[in-house]
Design a protein around this motif. Structure first.
Motif, PDB file in Angstrom:
ATOM      1  N   ASN A 145       0.862  -1.182   0.000  1.00  0.00           N
ATOM      2  CA  ASN A 145       0.000   0.000   0.000  1.00  0.00           C
ATOM      3  C   ASN A 145       0.895   1.226   0.000  1.00  0.00           C
ATOM      4  N   LEU A 146       1.025   1.836  -1.160  1.00  0.00           N
ATOM      5  CA  LEU A 146       1.922   2.980  -1.332  1.00  0.00           C
ATOM      6  C   LEU A 146       1.122   4.265  -1.180  1.00  0.00           C
ATOM      7  N   THR A 147       0.987   4.720   0.059  1.00  0.00           N
ATOM      8  CA  THR A 147       0.210   5.921   0.404  1.00  0.00           C
ATOM      9  C   THR A 147      -1.156   5.938  -0.285  1.00  0.00           C
ATOM     10  N   GLY A 148      -1.860   4.801  -0.183  1.00  0.00           N
ATOM     11  CA  GLY A 148      -3.220   4.733  -0.711  1.00  0.00           C
ATOM     12  C   GLY A 148      -3.356   3.966  -2.009  1.00  0.00           C
ATOM     13  N   VAL A 149      -2.252   3.655  -2.667  1.00  0.00           N
ATOM     14  CA  VAL A 149      -2.287   2.893  -3.919  1.00  0.00           C
ATOM     15  C   VAL A 149      -1.765   1.488  -3.645  1.00  0.00           C
ATOM     16  N   SER A 150      -2.655   0.494  -3.745  1.00  0.00           N
ATOM     17  CA  SER A 150      -2.269  -0.891  -3.497  1.00  0.00           C
ATOM     18  C   SER A 150      -1.847  -1.555  -4.806  1.00  0.00           C
ATOM     19  N   HIS A 151      -0.727  -2.222  -4.768  1.00  0.00           N
ATOM     20  CA  HIS A 151      -0.226  -2.932  -5.940  1.00  0.00           C
ATOM     21  C   HIS A 151       0.675  -4.048  -5.459  1.00  0.00           C
ATOM     22  N   ARG A 152       0.985  -4.985  -6.358  1.00  0.00           N
ATOM     23  CA  ARG A 152       1.794  -6.121  -5.981  1.00  0.00           C
ATOM     24  C   ARG A 152       3.279  -5.873  -6.270  1.00  0.00           C
ATOM     25  N   ILE A 153       4.122  -6.444  -5.416  1.00  0.00           N
ATOM     26  CA  ILE A 153       5.569  -6.379  -5.617  1.00  0.00           C
ATOM     27  C   ILE A 153       6.142  -7.771  -5.410  1.00  0.00           C
TER      28      ILE A 153
END
Length: 303
Positions: free
Chosen positions: A212-220
């Motif tokens: 969760n990058l300051t409100g943006v969820s994505h996969r790593i």
């Protein structure tokens, strides 16, 4: 991860073709066509006068050649015909890819699991402002890149090459990467474990997380075999804004620049190695996979 647009500097090629075919179309429409019409009218007048004279002398004349004479004189030379036909198509393509959307192909795995090798993506060229083609100079401000955006930009060490990464830090941010976790301005990003990811290209499994990058969820992805520290960072401009240690690094993003990282964290050459991306290097925001010839299920939007 680097990738090239079709035929390298395709924008310059399109620009030259648009200008050259446009000049031919303009000359033909406003100069050459009128000259051919005048020549045809003169030839027809002479033909009609000759036929009238022959008819007066009682000689039978052939009227069917009149249309043939006119058609032959009015016919465009092949180079003019092709230029005029291609001009509107080339001009439209140039406008679309310069100001609206541009296609790119992903050739490597540094943005896994978000983008796969072979993904054909579309990039929005106006999200971050209107820029002059070729010069890439911004003339109209619209939006600025936000943390979490997947962005295409000119590689700072070689602007002829296009790169794609995720925006991790915006101007003024303090970006810390410690033990493979991000902290932005002192706040640690949240991570949720997911099933391991199979990299089919290398037949390897990697740890997968939802970040969760300051409100943006994505996969790593993380490779447990790779260390957290950065091996041999380059001597990039404003490197004094960064400090490196055994656990990772810390960087303060300069004004007008951005810090970029690949989602395949341990298999991505990004801002950790070659530094910040200036605003003038921005190409646009990647937002849609329009085709993957090896897997059509990849078609669609992504985060």
């Amino acid at each position: 991860m680097s990738f090239q647009s079709i035929l390298g500097n395709f924008a310059l090629i399109l620009f030259v073709l648009t200008i050259s075919t446009g000049i031919v179309w303009f000359l033909d429409t406003f100069v050459l066509a009128k000259r051919r019409r005048a020549a045809a009218d003169a030839a027809l007048a002479a033909y009609d006068a000759r036929n009238a004279k022959l008819s007066a002398e009682g000689i039978k004349v052939e009227e069917s050649k009149r249309h043939e004479i006119e058609e032959n004189i009015l016919r465009q030379p092949l180079w003019v015909e092709y230029s005029g036909s291609f001009f509107p198509v080339i001009a439209m393509v140039f406008f679309l890819r310069s100001f609206l959307y541009e296609p790119f192909k992903i050739p490597s795995s540094s943005m896994l699991p978000t983008l796969f090798v072979g993904d054909l993506i579309l990039v929005n060229k106006f999200t971050y402002g209107i820029r002059l083609p070729i010069l890439n100079k911004k003339v109209i401000e619209i939006n600025n890149p936000q943390r979490g955006d997947v962005m295409v930009f000119k590689y700072p060490e070689d602007p002829s090459v296009d790169y794609i990464k995720r925006v991790v830090g915006v101007p003024g941010d303090k970006v810390v990467y410690k033990n493979k976790k991000l902290l932005i301005n002192g706040n640690e990003m949240t991570y949720q474990a997911m099933p391991e990811f199979l990299d089919e290209e290398h037949l390897s499994y990697f740890k997968q997380y939802s970040e969760n990058l300051t409100g943006v969820s994505h996969r790593i992805l993380n490779d447990e075999q790779s260390p957290a520290f950065v091996r041999d960072p380059h001597n990039f401009p404003k490197r004094e804004n960064c400090t490196y240690n055994i656990d990772g690094f810390s960087c303060v993003v300069p004004e007008g620049e951005y810090f970029m990282m690949g989602d395949n964290r341990d298999n991505s050459l990004d801002s950790r190695y070659w530094g910040f991306v200036p605003d003038q290097n921005i190409v646009g925001k990647a937002f849609f996979i329009w085709m993957n010839l090896g897997n059509i299920k990849r078609i669609g939007s992504f985060q």
